[in-house]
Design an enzyme around this catalytic site. Structure first.
Site, PDB file in Angstrom:
ATOM      1  N   HIS A 182      -9.847  -2.570  11.938  1.00 25.43           N
ATOM      2  CA  HIS A 182      -8.786  -3.424  11.366  1.00 25.43           C
ATOM      3  C   HIS A 182      -8.526  -4.568  12.348  1.00 25.43           C
ATOM      4  O   HIS A 182      -7.503  -4.598  13.022  1.00 25.43           O
ATOM      5  CB  HIS A 182      -7.538  -2.560  11.163  1.00 25.43           C
ATOM      6  CG  HIS A 182      -6.467  -3.182  10.330  1.00 25.43           C
ATOM      7  ND1 HIS A 182      -5.146  -2.804  10.406  1.00 25.43           N
ATOM      8  CD2 HIS A 182      -6.511  -4.150   9.368  1.00 25.43           C
ATOM      9  CE1 HIS A 182      -4.423  -3.508   9.546  1.00 25.43           C
ATOM     10  NE2 HIS A 182      -5.229  -4.329   8.909  1.00 25.43           N
ATOM     11  N   LYS A 205      -9.499  -2.387   2.105  1.00 25.41           N
ATOM     12  CA  LYS A 205      -9.191  -1.260   2.980  1.00 25.41           C
ATOM     13  C   LYS A 205     -10.001  -0.008   2.602  1.00 25.41           C
ATOM     14  O   LYS A 205     -10.437   0.743   3.460  1.00 25.41           O
ATOM     15  CB  LYS A 205      -7.687  -0.968   2.953  1.00 25.41           C
ATOM     16  CG  LYS A 205      -6.848  -2.122   3.517  1.00 25.41           C
ATOM     17  CD  LYS A 205      -7.191  -2.380   4.938  1.00 25.41           C
ATOM     18  CE  LYS A 205      -6.777  -3.696   5.548  1.00 25.41           C
ATOM     19  NZ  LYS A 205      -5.428  -4.173   5.463  1.00 25.41           N
ATOM     20  N   TYR A 233      -1.518  -3.335  -6.899  1.00 22.29           N
ATOM     21  CA  TYR A 233      -1.261  -4.071  -5.662  1.00 22.29           C
ATOM     22  C   TYR A 233      -2.492  -4.135  -4.741  1.00 22.29           C
ATOM     23  O   TYR A 233      -3.137  -3.111  -4.489  1.00 22.29           O
ATOM     24  CB  TYR A 233      -0.084  -3.462  -4.862  1.00 22.29           C
ATOM     25  CG  TYR A 233      -0.072  -4.043  -3.477  1.00 22.29           C
ATOM     26  CD1 TYR A 233       0.385  -5.351  -3.269  1.00 22.29           C
ATOM     27  CD2 TYR A 233      -0.630  -3.369  -2.402  1.00 22.29           C
ATOM     28  CE1 TYR A 233       0.294  -5.935  -2.022  1.00 22.29           C
ATOM     29  CE2 TYR A 233      -0.715  -3.953  -1.151  1.00 22.29           C
ATOM     30  CZ  TYR A 233      -0.261  -5.232  -0.963  1.00 22.29           C
ATOM     31  OH  TYR A 233      -0.373  -5.821   0.260  1.00 22.29           O
ATOM     32  N   SER A 288      -0.749  -3.714  10.244  1.00 21.63           N
ATOM     33  CA  SER A 288      -0.451  -4.597   9.116  1.00 21.63           C
ATOM     34  C   SER A 288       0.800  -5.430   9.384  1.00 21.63           C
ATOM     35  O   SER A 288       1.805  -4.907   9.879  1.00 21.63           O
ATOM     36  CB  SER A 288      -0.253  -3.756   7.863  1.00 21.63           C
ATOM     37  OG  SER A 288      -1.409  -2.985   7.639  1.00 21.63           O
ATOM     38  N   ARG A 329       1.893 -12.265  -0.941  1.00 19.40           N
ATOM     39  CA  ARG A 329       0.631 -12.649  -0.292  1.00 19.40           C
ATOM     40  C   ARG A 329      -0.094 -13.766  -1.024  1.00 19.40           C
ATOM     41  O   ARG A 329       0.142 -14.016  -2.204  1.00 19.40           O
ATOM     42  CB  ARG A 329      -0.285 -11.423  -0.205  1.00 19.40           C
ATOM     43  CG  ARG A 329       0.318 -10.342   0.687  1.00 19.40           C
ATOM     44  CD  ARG A 329      -0.678  -9.444   1.297  1.00 19.40           C
ATOM     45  NE  ARG A 329      -0.027  -8.552   2.251  1.00 19.40           N
ATOM     46  CZ  ARG A 329      -0.467  -8.306   3.481  1.00 19.40           C
ATOM     47  NH1 ARG A 329      -1.553  -8.894   3.924  1.00 19.40           N
ATOM     48  NH2 ARG A 329       0.174  -7.477   4.275  1.00 19.40           N
ATOM     49  N   ASP A 339      -8.813  -9.841   9.200  1.00 14.69           N
ATOM     50  CA  ASP A 339      -8.337  -8.489   8.873  1.00 14.69           C
ATOM     51  C   ASP A 339      -9.328  -7.374   9.220  1.00 14.69           C
ATOM     52  O   ASP A 339      -8.903  -6.297   9.598  1.00 14.69           O
ATOM     53  CB  ASP A 339      -7.994  -8.418   7.370  1.00 14.69           C
ATOM     54  CG  ASP A 339      -7.082  -7.255   7.019  1.00 14.69           C
ATOM     55  OD1 ASP A 339      -6.099  -7.029   7.743  1.00 14.69           O
ATOM     56  OD2 ASP A 339      -7.356  -6.557   6.017  1.00 14.69           O
ATOM     57  N   CYS A 342       1.338  -7.689  11.583  1.00 11.82           N
ATOM     58  CA  CYS A 342       1.668  -7.831  13.004  1.00 11.82           C
ATOM     59  C   CYS A 342       0.937  -8.987  13.653  1.00 11.82           C
ATOM     60  O   CYS A 342       0.810  -9.043  14.882  1.00 11.82           O
ATOM     61  CB  CYS A 342       1.390  -6.542  13.752  1.00 11.82           C
ATOM     62  SG  CYS A 342       2.560  -5.234  13.316  1.00 11.82           S
ATOM     63  N   ARG A 398       0.841  -1.192   0.000  1.00 15.25           N
ATOM     64  CA  ARG A 398       0.000   0.000   0.000  1.00 15.25           C
ATOM     65  C   ARG A 398       0.881   1.249   0.000  1.00 15.25           C
ATOM     66  O   ARG A 398       1.882   1.304   0.697  1.00 15.25           O
ATOM     67  CB  ARG A 398      -0.911   0.024   1.228  1.00 15.25           C
ATOM     68  CG  ARG A 398      -2.118  -0.914   1.136  1.00 15.25           C
ATOM     69  CD  ARG A 398      -2.982  -0.836   2.364  1.00 15.25           C
ATOM     70  NE  ARG A 398      -2.272  -1.344   3.532  1.00 15.25           N
ATOM     71  CZ  ARG A 398      -1.688  -0.611   4.450  1.00 15.25           C
ATOM     72  NH1 ARG A 398      -1.738   0.712   4.379  1.00 15.25           N
ATOM     73  NH2 ARG A 398      -1.052  -1.161   5.456  1.00 15.25           N
TER      74      ARG A 398
HETATM   75  P1  GTP Z   1      -2.076  -7.742   7.393  1.00 17.70           P
HETATM   76  O1  GTP Z   1      -2.627  -8.782   6.496  1.00 17.70           O
HETATM   77  O2  GTP Z   1      -0.972  -6.939   6.746  1.00 17.70           O
HETATM   78  O3  GTP Z   1      -3.102  -6.838   8.002  1.00 17.70           O
HETATM   79  O4  GTP Z   1      -1.244  -8.477   8.553  1.00 17.70           O
HETATM   80  P2  GTP Z   1      -1.589  -9.462   9.756  1.00 17.70           P
HETATM   81  O5  GTP Z   1      -1.775  -8.652  10.994  1.00 17.70           O
HETATM   82  O6  GTP Z   1      -2.649 -10.414   9.385  1.00 17.70           O
HETATM   83  O7  GTP Z   1      -0.174 -10.186   9.939  1.00 17.70           O
HETATM   84  P3  GTP Z   1       0.234 -11.729   9.844  1.00 17.70           P
HETATM   85  O8  GTP Z   1      -0.547 -12.611  10.762  1.00 17.70           O
HETATM   86  O9  GTP Z   1       0.225 -12.106   8.421  1.00 17.70           O
HETATM   87  O10 GTP Z   1       1.734 -11.695  10.382  1.00 17.70           O
HETATM   88  C1  GTP Z   1       2.741 -11.048   9.736  1.00 17.70           C
HETATM   89  C2  GTP Z   1       4.112 -11.413  10.225  1.00 17.70           C
HETATM   90  O11 GTP Z   1       4.173 -11.480  11.638  1.00 17.70           O
HETATM   91  C3  GTP Z   1       4.579 -12.758   9.688  1.00 17.70           C
HETATM   92  O12 GTP Z   1       5.903 -12.627   9.270  1.00 17.70           O
HETATM   93  C4  GTP Z   1       4.468 -13.658  10.886  1.00 17.70           C
HETATM   94  O13 GTP Z   1       5.382 -14.709  10.810  1.00 17.70           O
HETATM   95  C5  GTP Z   1       4.729 -12.718  12.054  1.00 17.70           C
HETATM   96  N1  GTP Z   1       4.012 -13.158  13.281  1.00 17.70           N
HETATM   97  C6  GTP Z   1       2.689 -13.412  13.387  1.00 17.70           C
HETATM   98  N2  GTP Z   1       2.361 -13.808  14.639  1.00 17.70           N
HETATM   99  C7  GTP Z   1       3.515 -13.775  15.349  1.00 17.70           C
HETATM  100  C8  GTP Z   1       3.824 -14.062  16.717  1.00 17.70           C
HETATM  101  O14 GTP Z   1       2.983 -14.413  17.524  1.00 17.70           O
HETATM  102  N3  GTP Z   1       5.130 -13.890  17.085  1.00 17.70           N
HETATM  103  C9  GTP Z   1       6.097 -13.484  16.210  1.00 17.70           C
HETATM  104  N4  GTP Z   1       7.334 -13.344  16.661  1.00 17.70           N
HETATM  105  N5  GTP Z   1       5.836 -13.226  14.905  1.00 17.70           N
HETATM  106  C10 GTP Z   1       4.557 -13.353  14.487  1.00 17.70           C
HETATM  107  C1  SPV Z   2      -2.641  -4.607   5.241  1.00 13.67           C
HETATM  108  O1  SPV Z   2      -1.685  -4.002   4.711  1.00 13.67           O
HETATM  109  O2  SPV Z   2      -3.068  -4.296   6.379  1.00 13.67           O
HETATM  110  C2  SPV Z   2      -3.280  -5.744   4.549  1.00 13.67           C
HETATM  111  C3  SPV Z   2      -2.912  -5.975   3.171  1.00 13.67           C
HETATM  112  O3  SPV Z   2      -4.106  -6.414   5.118  1.00 13.67           O
HETATM  113  S1  SPV Z   2      -3.651  -4.837   2.098  1.00 13.67           S
HETATM  114  O4  SPV Z   2      -4.819  -5.457   1.511  1.00 13.67           O
HETATM  115  O5  SPV Z   2      -2.663  -4.532   1.088  1.00 13.67           O
HETATM  116  O6  SPV Z   2      -4.051  -3.657   2.820  1.00 13.67           O
HETATM  117 MN    MN Z   3      -4.628  -5.589   7.113  1.00 10.73          MN
END
Ligand code: GTP
Ligand code: SPV
Ligand code: MN
Length: 601
Positions: A233, A213, A204, A255, A382, A284, A257, A76
């Site tokens: 979110h 979003k 993207y 994001s 992704r 999400d 996290c 983004r």
């Molecule tokens: P968006 O789709 O961008 O909104 O992200 P999200 O919040 O769904 O993040 P996601 O669960 O995909 O995690 C992103 C990154 O954080 C990855 O690289 C994971 O491996 C890492 N991660 C997720 N959960 C944990 C955790 O509990 N501990 C650690 N150390 N890393 C984590």
């Molecule tokens: C984020 O960036 O928080 C996502 C991926 O979940 S996107 O759809 O690109 O916003």
């Molecule tokens: Mn997101």
């Protein structure tokens, strides 16, 4: 200009808008997306021919396809994302602002004739189950088959939505064009007063899947303020205990996290005998309303995951891996010779060769100009997959009622400061806790990675109006709730001096959710600290987990001097909102400051 006619479209305003936009963009053809398998397959075949998409190994990954976005178009672009309202104050200090006139003119110039030689697809879609009081309808126009195929997974799309819209139904007007995919001619514009989104110059995910979003957070947060609900979110997870009782928790992390990972967690060995079952409702976005019973109810408006790939494997997230074995779109990963895919941190051995996310030949031995290994997959690569393919998909995904929320959780990526878990004293203090969130920037957005920025409620890039008013809206919702969810804050990312994560995370996060549930049920006491309640050591079940006692103490520590300097930073952030900042939150900040000054007893 030719157009296919699937169902008869009796919605005059919709037809007029489609024709107006087509007049500007000048496509060769208009195609209405009907939601059928047949049309989907035709579109795939066409995109395979042009090279827009690559068909993956159909034996190993049935129904799966591969796509690369342009190299400058992988996340983004928040600096090119604007809220277009007549008055700049309405957008507030945390959003980029442009007047609607300027927005339409500048984007219009880029859209002009940008679809010559291309097809304009019309995608009617519903965010949320059609017919639910929560749901909103949108129509996205796009010249990208990749966008169409993603929207067919992420939303409920096609003729059924047109039928529901009828002759006069309301919808968000979403226009997307790839144009030249030039970062200098890219704009992602929101016109909340016109219920309109214009996105041009990107291919993207978050910039172009306009149901996500743009509609479900920026426009929806604006609608939610006016209609009395929340668009957040947040992931939504249900935890069923042995007795069959399911507790639903919604959690906001910025994001990349950990939302996707938490939403489909697998209980760790040590907790297995307790017989918990996890149900994934969303990863999400959550739309939440106060219902007549005085509780907060939530739906996930999406029907798919658009999840981060690097680091995802059978150990960290086996449910995600199971979900993406079929009917999945892989974006910006390494393409292997056998027509399957790989990314950094995937299962199995590192492949000896492949074609990387930029389309170049790749081996694990390649180094960039700084001597660092060249990545096969983009850090923000992704997968797009239907939620229903997730082994833990909730049976209530299509429930128009949603699920009742018992706890709200905020969390950021903080190497220091924020303890593993703490609980707010009450709703107002919980809103304060959300408002003072901060997190390190990740690859999900264009910008300096690793720097900490304030990100209230994980909504800094997504709140469609003045965030001061948004905080006030949260406080107002609290007043309407008879059964207020508890509000918590977690941090899975605290590190030691060497940068090692102190907490194992992933499945083990259930240990923390278990404490949250116990607190909601009034089963355990806690220790009061200046920032909130933290667990008594014995109340986090660590069975089967080898964790150093010192690490655990560090994880639950509240360092007053660090928090004192944080208070100053929060004060500076709050100051930006001027008179829009609710007095209640200024009082909370003051109260925190006082508590931090009190001597320990
Ligand atoms: P968006 O789709 O961008 O909104 O992200 P999200 O919040 O769904 O993040 P996601 O669960 O995909 O995690 C992103 C990154 O954080 C990855 O690289 C994971 O491996 C890492 N991660 C997720 N959960 C944990 C955790 O509990 N501990 C650690 N150390 N890393 C984590
Ligand atoms: C984020 O960036 O928080 C996502 C991926 O979940 S996107 O759809 O690109 O916003
Ligand atoms: Mn997101």
């Amino acid at each position: 200009m030719k157009a296919n006619q699937t169902v008869k479209v009796n919605h005059k305003e919709l037809v007029k808008w489609v024709l107006d936009m087509a007049k500007m963009c000048n496509p060769d053809r208009i195609v209405w997306i009907d939601g059928s398998q047949k049309q989907k397959k035709e579109l795939e075949r066409e995109a395979f021919k042009t090279g827009e998409l690559i068909q993956l190994n159909q034996k190993l990954l049935p129904g799966c396809i591969y796509h690369r976005t342009a190299v400058n178009d992988v996340a983004r672009t928040e600096h090119l994302t604007f809220i277009c309202t007549p008055d700049k104050e309405e957008a507030g200090p945390t959003n980029n602002w442009m007047s609607p006139e300027e927005g339409y003119a500048r984007a219009g110039a880029i859209f002009k004739n940008s679809m010559i030689g291309r097809t304009m697809y019309v995608i009617p879609f519903s965010m949320g189950p059609i017919n639910s009081e929560f749901s909103k309808i949108g129509v996205e126009l796009t010249d990208s088959i990749y966008v169409v195929l993603n929207m067919l997974i992420m939303t409920r799309a096609g003729d059924k939505v047109l039928r529901f819209l009828g002759e006069k139904g309301q919808f968000t007007k979403c226009l997307h064009g790839k144009a030249e995919r030039d970062i200098n001619k890219r704009l992602i514009l929101h016109f909340p007063n016109d219920n309109t989104i214009w996105s041009v110059g990107s291919g993207y995910g978050g910039n172009v899947l306009l149901g996500k979003k743009c509609l479900s957070l920026r426009i929806a947060s604006f609608l939610g303020k006016h209609e009395g609900w929340l668009a957040e979110h947040m992931l939504i997870i249900g935890i069923e205990d042995k007795s069959g009782k399911t507790t639903y928790i919604a959690a906001a992390f910025p994001s990349a996290c950990g939302k996707t990972n938490l939403a489909m967690l697998i209980p760790p060995e040590g907790l297995k005998k307790k017989g918990y079952k996890v149900w994934t409702v969303g990863d999400d976005i959550a739309w939440m309303r106060v219902k007549q019973d005085g509780s907060l109810w939530a739906i996930n408006p999406e029907s798919g995951f658009f999840g981060v790939l690097p680091g995802t494997n059978t150990k960290t997230n086996a449910n995600a891996i199971a979900t993406m074995q079929r009917n999945t779109i892989y974006t910006n990963v390494l393409l292997k010779e056998d027509g399957t895919v790989w990314w950094e941190g995937a299962d199995g051995p590192v492949p000896e060769r492949g074609v990387d996310w930029t389309g170049k030949p790749w081996t694990p031995y390649l180094k960039d100009e700084n001597g660092a290994p060249v990545k096969g997959a983009n850090p923000n690569s992704r997968f797009t997959a239907p939620i229903k393919q997730c082994p833990t998909a909730s049976p209530l995904l299509d429930s128009p009622e949603g699920v009742p929320i018992s706890a709200l959780v905020f969390g950021g990526r903080r190497a220091r400061l924020a303890p593993l878990i703490y609980e707010s004293f009450n709703w107002q203090h919980g809103v304060f806790t959300g408002s003072i969130m901060a997190s390190e920037i990740t690859a999900a957005q264009y910008g300096a990675q690793g720097t900490v920025r304030r990100d209230p409620m994980a909504m800094i890039p997504f709140c469609g109006y003045n965030m001061g008013d948004y905080f006030a809206h949260w406080l107002k919702i609290g007043k309407e709730l008879k059964n207020k969810p508890g509000i918590f804050h977690v941090n899975w990312f605290r590190t030691d001096a060497d940068g090692r994560f102190l907490w194992p995370g992933f499945g083990d996060n259930l240990r923390v959710l278990e404490w949250i549930i116990k607190r909601c049920d009034g089963q355990v006491n806690a220790q009061k600290t200046p920032i909130g309640y933290v667990p008594l050591k014995e109340d986090i079940d660590l069975e089967g987990l080898e964790i150093d006692k010192k690490d655990m103490e560090e994880l639950l520590k509240v360092d007053k001097s660090e928090w004192k300097s944080e208070v100053e930073d929060i004060k500076n952030f709050y100051d930006k909102f001027g008179t829009r900042m609710p007095a209640e939150l200024l009082e909370e900040l003051d109260a925190l400051k006082k508590r931090l000054e009190q001597p320990d007893n």
